[in-house]
Motif scaffolding. Structure first.
Motif, PDB file in Angstrom:
ATOM      1  N   THR A  86      42.000  39.390  31.672  1.00  0.00           N
ATOM      2  CA  THR A  86      41.172  40.099  32.901  1.00  0.00           C
ATOM      3  C   THR A  86      40.119  41.071  32.292  1.00  0.00           C
ATOM      4  O   THR A  86      39.111  40.944  32.673  1.00  0.00           O
ATOM      5  CB  THR A  86      42.212  40.753  33.738  1.00  0.00           C
ATOM      6  OG1 THR A  86      43.000  39.710  34.400  1.00  0.00           O
ATOM      7  CG2 THR A  86      41.734  41.219  34.781  1.00  0.00           C
ATOM      8  N   SER A 236      37.899  39.912  39.836  1.00  0.00           N
ATOM      9  CA  SER A 236      38.202  38.973  38.894  1.00  0.00           C
ATOM     10  C   SER A 236      39.662  38.004  39.081  1.00  0.00           C
ATOM     11  O   SER A 236      39.658  36.989  38.364  1.00  0.00           O
ATOM     12  CB  SER A 236      38.392  39.721  37.375  1.00  0.00           C
ATOM     13  OG  SER A 236      39.492  40.525  37.336  1.00  0.00           O
ATOM     14  N   SER A 237      40.282  38.640  40.082  1.00  0.00           N
ATOM     15  CA  SER A 237      41.715  37.814  40.229  1.00  0.00           C
ATOM     16  C   SER A 237      41.399  36.577  41.044  1.00  0.00           C
ATOM     17  O   SER A 237      42.029  35.769  40.934  1.00  0.00           O
ATOM     18  CB  SER A 237      42.543  38.779  41.157  1.00  0.00           C
ATOM     19  OG  SER A 237      41.746  39.054  42.379  1.00  0.00           O
ATOM     20  N   ASP A 246      44.209  34.549  34.223  1.00  0.00           N
ATOM     21  CA  ASP A 246      43.951  35.957  34.182  1.00  0.00           C
ATOM     22  C   ASP A 246      45.444  36.272  34.481  1.00  0.00           C
ATOM     23  O   ASP A 246      46.518  35.895  34.585  1.00  0.00           O
ATOM     24  CB  ASP A 246      42.991  36.102  35.333  1.00  0.00           C
ATOM     25  CG  ASP A 246      43.391  36.124  36.683  1.00  0.00           C
ATOM     26  OD1 ASP A 246      44.112  34.819  36.733  1.00  0.00           O
ATOM     27  OD2 ASP A 246      43.044  36.711  37.434  1.00  0.00           O
TER      28      ASP A 246
END
Length: 319
Positions: A86, A236-237, A246
């Motif tokens: 991540t 970013s999830s 991630d």
């Protein structure tokens, strides 16, 4: 014997004076003791908020959550690797977004109508469509272009568009559109006289932008850029939808096999809170660094305030 340094009290007239005692008291009134206004509403609202927080904590403590499982998986190797992935995808995407933001901001401010139109079209598209949709478009690009052929390189698109590259392009290009507007606002905040003075000294446009305009614009650019990075760290999830491992995907994978779905989501939340907190501290000091030119004296840092409070407690009273 009467001491020559003896003084007559302020509320009594000197001997032999015609001023009465009442006049002396009126001339020197007693010091007024100010009593602060009591804000009972603050105490009531504070008690209500504490009660609600206590009720929320009690509700979670009574829920069907295996807290021991959270501790067991909090530092699991798969979770740590997901957190590192991540951070990696967020930092690289932010770097791409920053470079693209500077380029397209300069293009949009250019007097060339073609470059200005292209920059506006890029910003319009990537700001107007959800980043989740953009990720899916890159992930399914092989449906449109089965083979990637650029002359010196030819390969199947499914092999080229790996989950990492999909995540990097999806987040980086989307972030570039937002950074372009932030950089444009920073450039426009610099007085035009700075550019005119640089041109009068014979500096070309590119050098003026690098040496004069952008360093002054950083004071305006840095604060929203830090907020964008914090937001990107959480956004970013979404890359878990394109098979990139991630933090969220690592947590959901463990949760699906161990049947501890809620517990693993709490683990992911703890890690996201920790990461955003660390980067928020870094953002504070970066903003403080670029604020040197606008403030005569920088405000004390939190650590400096703590040290000052400790020193004030250790010093003797009345000194």
């Amino acid at each position: 014997m009467t001491d020559k340094f003896d003084k007559t009290p302020a509320d009594e007239p000197p001997a032999g004076s015609s001023v009465s005692k009442e006049d002396a008291v009126a001339a020197h009134p007693e010091q007024i003791k100010a009593i602060p206004v009591r804000h009972y509403g603050r105490w009531v609202s504070g008690v209500i908020v504490l009660g609600l927080l206590g009720w929320l904590a009690y509700a979670f403590s009574q829920g069907d959550i295996r807290w021991a499982t959270i501790g067991d998986y909090l530092f699991d190797d798969r979770i740590i690797q997901g957190a590192l992935n991540t951070i990696l995808i967020s930092v690289l995407s932010m770097a791409i977004g920053l470079v693209l933001g500077i380029v397209f901001a300069v293009m949009r401010l250019s007097k060339n109508p073609v470059t200005g139109a292209v920059a506006w079209l890029y910003i319009w598209f990537f700001r107007g469509t959800p980043v989740y949709v953009q990720l899916l478009l890159w992930f399914n690009l092989a449906l449109i272009f089965p083979i990637l052929n650029i002359g010196f390189y030819k390969d199947e698109m499914v092999d080229v568009m790996t989950p990492f590259l999909v995540a990097l392009l999806g987040l980086g290009l989307n972030e570039g559109a937002y950074m372009a507007e932030i950089v444009r606002a920073g450039i426009q905040s610099v007085d035009e006289g700075q550019t005119e003075a640089s041109h009068a000294l014979g500096m070309p446009t590119g050098k003026t932008m690098r040496r004069v305009v952008l360093p002054q614009a950083m004071r305006v650019i840095v604060p929203p850029t830090g907020n964008e990075f914090i937001n990107l760290l959480k956004t970013s999830s979404l890359v878990s939808a394109v098979q990139y491992t991630d933090l969220l995907r690592a947590a959901t994978n463990i949760g699906s096999t161990s049947f501890a779905i809620m517990e693993m989501l709490i683990v992911a939340s703890i890690w996201y809170l920790a990461l955003t907190s660390v980067f928020s501290v870094g953002q504070y000091y970066v903003e403080r660094y670029y604020a040197r030119g606008s403030l005569r004296q920088l405000p004390p840092t939190p650590w400096q305030r703590v040290k000052a409070n400790l020193l004030s407690l250790q010093s003797p009273r009345g000194v």
